[in-house]
Design a protein around this motif. Sequence first.
Motif, short mmCIF file in Angstrom:
data_model
loop_
_atom_site.label_atom_id
_atom_site.label_comp_id
_atom_site.label_asym_id
_atom_site.label_seq_id
_atom_site.Cartn_x
_atom_site.Cartn_y
_atom_site.Cartn_z
N VAL A 184 15.54 12.51 -3.88
CA VAL A 184 14.57 12.53 -4.97
C VAL A 184 13.36 13.34 -4.52
O VAL A 184 12.83 13.13 -3.42
N ARG A 185 12.90 14.26 -5.33
CA ARG A 185 11.76 15.09 -4.97
C ARG A 185 10.46 14.31 -5.05
O ARG A 185 9.64 14.35 -4.16
N HIS A 186 10.26 13.57 -6.15
CA HIS A 186 9.07 12.75 -6.33
C HIS A 186 9.27 11.81 -7.51
O HIS A 186 10.29 11.90 -8.20
N ILE A 187 8.31 10.92 -7.73
CA ILE A 187 8.37 10.05 -8.90
C ILE A 187 7.13 10.27 -9.75
O ILE A 187 6.10 10.76 -9.27
N GLU A 188 7.24 9.91 -11.02
CA GLU A 188 6.12 9.91 -11.93
C GLU A 188 6.16 8.62 -12.73
O GLU A 188 7.23 8.15 -13.10
N ALA A 189 4.98 8.04 -12.98
CA ALA A 189 4.92 6.80 -13.74
C ALA A 189 3.73 6.84 -14.69
O ALA A 189 2.64 7.26 -14.30
N GLN A 190 3.95 6.40 -15.90
CA GLN A 190 2.89 6.23 -16.87
C GLN A 190 2.26 4.86 -16.65
O GLN A 190 2.97 3.87 -16.50
N LEU A 191 0.94 4.83 -16.61
CA LEU A 191 0.21 3.59 -16.40
C LEU A 191 -0.79 3.42 -17.53
O LEU A 191 -1.14 4.39 -18.19
N LYS A 192 -1.26 2.20 -17.73
CA LYS A 192 -2.33 2.00 -18.71
C LYS A 192 -3.31 0.96 -18.22
O LYS A 192 -2.96 0.00 -17.53
N GLU A 193 -4.56 1.21 -18.57
CA GLU A 193 -5.65 0.28 -18.29
C GLU A 193 -6.14 -0.24 -19.63
O GLU A 193 -6.36 0.54 -20.56
N VAL A 194 -6.27 -1.52 -19.75
CA VAL A 194 -6.81 -2.11 -20.97
C VAL A 194 -8.14 -2.72 -20.63
O VAL A 194 -8.24 -3.59 -19.76
N ALA A 195 -9.21 -2.24 -21.27
CA ALA A 195 -10.55 -2.76 -20.99
C ALA A 195 -11.24 -3.15 -22.28
O ALA A 195 -10.99 -2.66 -23.32
N PRO A 220 0.83 -1.21 0.00
CA PRO A 220 0.00 0.00 0.00
C PRO A 220 0.86 1.26 0.00
O PRO A 220 1.89 1.32 0.69
N VAL A 221 0.45 2.25 -0.79
CA VAL A 221 1.18 3.51 -0.90
C VAL A 221 0.18 4.65 -0.85
O VAL A 221 -0.81 4.65 -1.59
N GLY A 222 0.45 5.62 -0.02
CA GLY A 222 -0.40 6.81 0.07
C GLY A 222 0.32 8.02 -0.50
O GLY A 222 1.43 7.92 -1.02
N GLN A 223 -0.30 9.16 -0.40
CA GLN A 223 0.25 10.45 -0.84
C GLN A 223 0.63 10.44 -2.32
O GLN A 223 1.74 10.83 -2.71
N VAL A 224 -0.31 9.98 -3.15
CA VAL A 224 -0.10 10.01 -4.59
C VAL A 224 -1.28 10.69 -5.25
O VAL A 224 -2.34 10.88 -4.66
N ASN A 225 -1.09 11.05 -6.51
CA ASN A 225 -2.14 11.58 -7.35
C ASN A 225 -2.16 10.75 -8.62
O ASN A 225 -1.12 10.58 -9.27
N VAL A 226 -3.32 10.21 -8.96
CA VAL A 226 -3.48 9.42 -10.18
C VAL A 226 -4.55 10.09 -11.01
O VAL A 226 -5.64 10.38 -10.53
N GLN A 227 -4.21 10.37 -12.27
CA GLN A 227 -5.13 11.08 -13.14
C GLN A 227 -5.01 10.58 -14.57
O GLN A 227 -3.96 10.11 -14.97
N PRO A 228 -6.10 10.69 -15.35
CA PRO A 228 -6.00 10.33 -16.77
C PRO A 228 -4.99 11.23 -17.45
O PRO A 228 -4.88 12.41 -17.11
N ASN A 229 -4.25 10.70 -18.42
CA ASN A 229 -3.25 11.52 -19.09
C ASN A 229 -3.60 11.78 -20.55
O ASN A 229 -2.72 12.06 -21.36
N ASN A 230 -4.88 11.66 -20.91
CA ASN A 230 -5.35 11.96 -22.26
C ASN A 230 -4.70 11.08 -23.32
O ASN A 230 -4.50 11.52 -24.44
N LEU A 277 0.67 8.61 -12.62
CA LEU A 277 0.81 8.57 -11.17
C LEU A 277 1.94 9.51 -10.78
O LEU A 277 3.04 9.42 -11.35
N ILE A 278 1.67 10.41 -9.84
CA ILE A 278 2.68 11.34 -9.33
C ILE A 278 2.68 11.22 -7.81
O ILE A 278 1.63 11.31 -7.18
N SER A 279 3.86 11.03 -7.22
CA SER A 279 3.93 10.97 -5.76
C SER A 279 4.12 12.38 -5.20
O SER A 279 4.59 13.28 -5.88
N ALA A 280 3.72 12.55 -3.95
CA ALA A 280 3.84 13.84 -3.29
C ALA A 280 5.31 14.25 -3.16
O ALA A 280 6.19 13.38 -3.07
N PRO A 281 5.59 15.55 -3.16
CA PRO A 281 6.96 15.99 -2.96
C PRO A 281 7.55 15.40 -1.68
O PRO A 281 6.89 15.36 -0.65
#
Length: 113
Positions: free
Chosen positions: A102-113, A36-46, A64-68
């Motif tokens: 490290v200030r934060h991390i960013e990761a590209q994710l994908k959902e396949v439906a 489990p990981v908290g303090q993140v923001n997950v949003q669609p990236n168009n 996915l972007i983690s908090a500073p």
Amino acid sequence: MSVLYEQSVVIIRPAKGSDRYGNETRDWGPTAERIPVGQVNVQPNNDSREDTDDKQVTVTGWLLISAPGTYPDLRETDRVEFDGQVLEVTGKIGRWPVPHGVRHIEAQLKEVA
């Protein structure tokens, strides 16, 4: 802390095994580690698209972007569970360095439906 980073996810790290030929395999079943990981923001990236070559599939991109100041142990081989969805990590994890770490991390994710 900003309200931007009030979401949480679960990193799913596969158990490693091997097939009958000695090739490494990933087991996403009950033996996979769940972190489990908290303090993140997950949003669609168009980056949504439809793939109709073989069957009707919609692929949705997420960011996915983690908090500073946070540094979740997310790897390119992991999956991320978010809001009832299991998302795949696509590509390398972006790590934004500062002189003291490290200030934060960013990761590209994908959902396949």
